[in-house]
Design an enzyme around this catalytic site. Sequence first.
Site, PDB file in Angstrom:
ATOM      1  N   ARG A  67       0.815  -1.220   0.000  1.00 35.41           N
ATOM      2  CA  ARG A  67       0.000   0.000   0.000  1.00 35.41           C
ATOM      3  C   ARG A  67       0.849   1.272   0.000  1.00 35.41           C
ATOM      4  NH1 ARG A  67      -5.555  -0.687   0.908  1.00 35.41           N
ATOM      5  NH2 ARG A  67      -5.954  -2.779   1.691  1.00 35.41           N
ATOM      6  N   HIS A 111     -20.118   8.664   0.782  1.00 36.93           N
ATOM      7  CA  HIS A 111     -20.530   7.325   1.213  1.00 36.93           C
ATOM      8  C   HIS A 111     -22.056   7.221   1.110  1.00 36.93           C
ATOM      9  CE1 HIS A 111     -20.320   3.496   3.200  1.00 36.93           C
ATOM     10  NE2 HIS A 111     -21.345   3.887   3.944  1.00 36.93           N
TER      11      HIS A 111
HETATM   12  C1  GRF Z   1     -21.301   5.554  -5.108  1.00 39.45           C
HETATM   13  O1  GRF Z   1     -22.505   5.030  -4.634  1.00 39.45           O
HETATM   14  C2  GRF Z   1     -20.420   5.969  -3.967  1.00 39.45           C
HETATM   15  O2  GRF Z   1     -21.141   6.495  -2.888  1.00 39.45           O
HETATM   16  C3  GRF Z   1     -19.782   4.674  -3.558  1.00 39.45           C
HETATM   17  O3  GRF Z   1     -19.509   4.042  -4.785  1.00 39.45           O
HETATM   18  C4  GRF Z   1     -20.447   4.485  -5.774  1.00 39.45           C
HETATM   19  C5  GRF Z   1     -19.666   5.016  -6.920  1.00 39.45           C
HETATM   20  O4  GRF Z   1     -20.474   5.346  -8.009  1.00 39.45           O
HETATM   21  N1  GRF Z   1     -18.654   4.890  -2.715  1.00 39.45           N
HETATM   22  P1  GRF Z   1     -19.901   6.203  -9.207  1.00 39.45           P
HETATM   23  O5  GRF Z   1     -18.623   5.496  -9.682  1.00 39.45           O
HETATM   24  O6  GRF Z   1     -19.611   7.583  -8.721  1.00 39.45           O
HETATM   25  O7  GRF Z   1     -20.962   6.175 -10.260  1.00 39.45           O
END
Ligand code: GRF
Length: 216
Positions: A67, A111
């Site tokens: 990482r 999130h």
């Molecule tokens: C979203 O629901 C975000 O909250 C989560 O992953 C998804 C990503 O969607 N962490 P996108 O790639 O922005 O369409």
Amino acid sequence: MAKLKTAVLISGRGSNLQALIDYCKSEDSAAEIKLVLSNTPGAAGLDRASEAGIVSKVINHKNFSNRKSFERALTETLENYSVELICLAGFMRLLTSSFVKYWHNKIINIHPSLLPAFKGLNSHERALKAGVKFTGCTVHYVRAEMDTGPIIVQAAVPILQEDDPESLANRVLIAEHRCFSHALSLIAQDKIKIINEKVLIQGPKAPGVYFLNPIE
Ligand code: GRF
């Protein structure tokens, strides 16, 4: 005034990236996207970046032995573009505490739940299982512990009786796009202070007193 130099980190579809691109395109935007980084080669979001004429790069975590070296490459690239704010938009790698500390108060994440509820993966499945009537999404500053950190913007999204994880995810996503660009605009306009690990916003507009679900 100089625009806030922003990077967006993605792993996939990039619909949140698109919302940020659209916000940055608007005339009064105080932020500009200097760079899109993906840890996944071929991520659909990379096409969105190129359509918008934004530099994009793939830094594939699989090419690094650990990482730390992956994150060193991220930091080097971000610094090459003088990035001042990092937006995690569906970036599916956990970041080490040393990376998070190095970029303290310069990383935000979206999130798909009302944090601190339903941290981690499969938040919609778990919200449905718990039987809550609202879920939503949260944009927050990133701290070392996953899905924690001062909350900038949240949207509450009603859960309907007939929802499945997919229908709920689709509804929450609409709110995510709005929340993420709202949070970016607040930061770019320098309207945010973090005091005792809480976000204070200059001149916030108050929402309604409460929302009912189901309605009477
Ligand atoms: C979203 O629901 C975000 O909250 C989560 O992953 C998804 C990503 O969607 N962490 P996108 O790639 O922005 O369409």
